[in-house]
Design a protein around this motif. Structure first.
Motif, PDB file in Angstrom:
ATOM      1  N   VAL A 119       0.906  -3.582  18.787  1.00  0.00           N
ATOM      2  CA  VAL A 119       0.936  -2.867  17.679  1.00  0.00           C
ATOM      3  C   VAL A 119      -0.342  -2.798  16.718  1.00  0.00           C
ATOM      4  N   PRO A 120      -0.905  -1.861  16.228  1.00  0.00           N
ATOM      5  CA  PRO A 120      -2.247  -1.928  15.600  1.00  0.00           C
ATOM      6  C   PRO A 120      -1.816  -2.169  14.011  1.00  0.00           C
TER       7      PRO A 120
ATOM      8  N   ALA B 134       1.068   4.734   7.763  1.00  0.00           N
ATOM      9  CA  ALA B 134       0.125   4.801   6.613  1.00  0.00           C
ATOM     10  C   ALA B 134      -0.195   3.650   6.027  1.00  0.00           C
ATOM     11  N   GLN B 135       0.626   2.832   5.986  1.00  0.00           N
ATOM     12  CA  GLN B 135       0.436   1.478   5.430  1.00  0.00           C
ATOM     13  C   GLN B 135      -0.116   0.357   6.295  1.00  0.00           C
ATOM     14  N   GLN B 136      -0.141   0.735   7.674  1.00  0.00           N
ATOM     15  CA  GLN B 136      -0.333  -0.186   8.714  1.00  0.00           C
ATOM     16  C   GLN B 136       0.194  -1.357   8.461  1.00  0.00           C
ATOM     17  N   THR B 137       1.622  -1.058   8.397  1.00  0.00           N
ATOM     18  CA  THR B 137       2.665  -2.368   8.279  1.00  0.00           C
ATOM     19  C   THR B 137       3.620  -2.043   9.144  1.00  0.00           C
TER      20      THR B 137
ATOM     21  N   GLY C 119       0.848  -1.226   0.078  1.00  0.00           N
ATOM     22  CA  GLY C 119      -0.213   0.021   0.073  1.00  0.00           C
ATOM     23  C   GLY C 119       0.672   1.142   0.039  1.00  0.00           C
ATOM     24  N   LYS C 120       0.142   2.420  -0.866  1.00  0.00           N
ATOM     25  CA  LYS C 120       0.850   3.716  -0.688  1.00  0.00           C
ATOM     26  C   LYS C 120       2.461   3.640  -0.875  1.00  0.00           C
ATOM     27  N   GLY C 121       3.104   2.988  -1.875  1.00  0.00           N
ATOM     28  CA  GLY C 121       4.535   3.105  -2.278  1.00  0.00           C
ATOM     29  C   GLY C 121       5.341   2.167  -1.308  1.00  0.00           C
ATOM     30  N   LEU C 122       4.610   1.214  -0.450  1.00  0.00           N
ATOM     31  CA  LEU C 122       5.453   0.290   0.531  1.00  0.00           C
ATOM     32  C   LEU C 122       5.355  -1.052  -0.305  1.00  0.00           C
TER      33      LEU C 122
END
Ligand SMILES: [Zn+2]
Ligand SMILES: [Zn+2]
Length: 346
Positions: free
Chosen positions: A243-244, A204-207, A74-77
């Motif tokens: 961690v969420p 932002a990528q929730q990673t 997601g989002k460039g990752l």
């Protein structure tokens, strides 16, 4: 001439040994297995048939012509992997940040990035100091900024390995990397796998990327992935659980992880701890040995004691876990040996 003399001398020694040694002089394998020996082969015994790998431990296939797989997070990752090791890269407005460079496929990391962007690699982050995760760094070319925990820099300076260039930026507790509109939050949660092993969070990528801690679908690598500090390893898994994240990049295996994978690994480890504690409490040192050995060889007493503890530990876990974690049979003996040791000495 020297070699002939030497052969003759060896032959004489062998002949003499054959004439004098008796069976009881030789350190042979045991005459009989311990009682209640598990059906899973112990360490040092060849395993003819491994347990099947459960479906949920498998991941998307690798294109053999490419030798690597990209997965958009997601989002460039992006995740880049050879399905044994995992690393990441993040694209921002004027460059690319790479996290780890496993030497096994580091030569493909630039190819993977070029599938997505022509922008230059400006930053490299090391998750920790271990060779197998970062010693492909030079395949990325000269990277201006290398970021790692201060402990990682200390270890790398000690190791003095040209394949692992020293970090140019270090931190102690937290470091926020802001590049263009992208953010990576780095944080340190103490010694577990290795001093300096960090959490790399892409909000932002929730990673979340944490290496050598969680093995989605799989038994942890032997001895809690050779954790430097076993109680620290158990405690840090709870930190990961808090961690969420939506996607976990664990640094190994063929797929990314979820909170369910973390929960399952912790549940296994809790069962392991309980089984080892129960076996330690129920086992009497020396009970399996003759009186002479018991009185003159304390290390043999210990060897026999720990073997019987570990056998109980393995037997206690196998019915529930052998089909739930891939490679349960490969490392369960190692995990029980590491667990009983930690319970006794940490
Ligand atoms: Zn490692
Ligand atoms: Zn590893």
């Amino acid at each position: 001439m020297c070699s002939k003399l030497r052969i003759d001398a060896v032959a004489v020694v062998l002949l003499a040994a054959a004439g004098t040694a008796t069976a009881s002089d030789r350190p042979d394998a045991a005459d009989a297995a311990y009682a209640d020996m598990p059906h899973i082969a112990p360490i040092g015994v060849r395993i003819a048939h491994y347990l099947p790998v459960p479906q949920n431990a498998k991941g998307p296939a690798i294109d053999p012509a490419k030798g690597y797989r990209l997965q958009e997070l997601g989002k460039g990752l992006y995740l880049i992997t050879d399905n044994a090791y995992q690393s990441m890269f993040m694209v921002y407005e004027s460059g690319v940040v790479v996290v780890d460079a496993p030497p096994g496929y580091a030569a493909h990391i630039v190819e993977g990035i070029r599938e997505v962007t022509d922008k230059p690699i400006t930053h490299l982050i090391y998750s920790h100091s271990h060779t197998d995760h970062i010693a492909g760094a030079n395949a990325l070319g000269k990277v201006p900024t290398i970021i790692a925990h201060a402990e990682t820099k200390r270890l790398l300076a000690r190791d003095d390995d040209p394949n692992r260039p020293l970090p140019t930026v270090t931190f102690a507790d937290r470091y926020s990397l802001k590049v263009g509109s992208q953010v990576l939050e780095l944080s340190y949660h103490g010694d577990a796998h290795e001093p300096g092993n960090i959490f790399i969070c892409a909000p932002a990528q929730q990673t979340l990327m944490v290496v050598d801690m969680v093995f989605p679908g799989w038994m942890p690598w032997r001895r809690f992935a050779v954790a430097h500090d076993v109680p620290g390893y158990f405690a840090q898994l709870e930190e990961i659980r808090k961690v969420p994240f939506k996607t976990l990049v664990g640094g190994h295996v063929a797929r990314t992880g979820t909170h369910a994978d973390v929960d399952r690994q912790i549940a296994f480890l809790q069962d392991l701890k309980a089984a080892a504690a129960k076996a330690l409490g129920a086992t009497k040192p020396g009970a399996g040995l003759d009186a002479k050995t018991a009185s003159e060889n304390p290390w043999a007493v210990f060897d026999d004691y720990i073997d019987r503890v570990v056998i109980q530990c393995v037997n206690g876990l196998t019915p529930k876990w052998q089909s739930q974690l891939a490679a349960y049979d490969v490392y369960i003996w190692d995990q029980c040996y590491a667990m009983e040791q930690s319970l006794r000495i940490d």
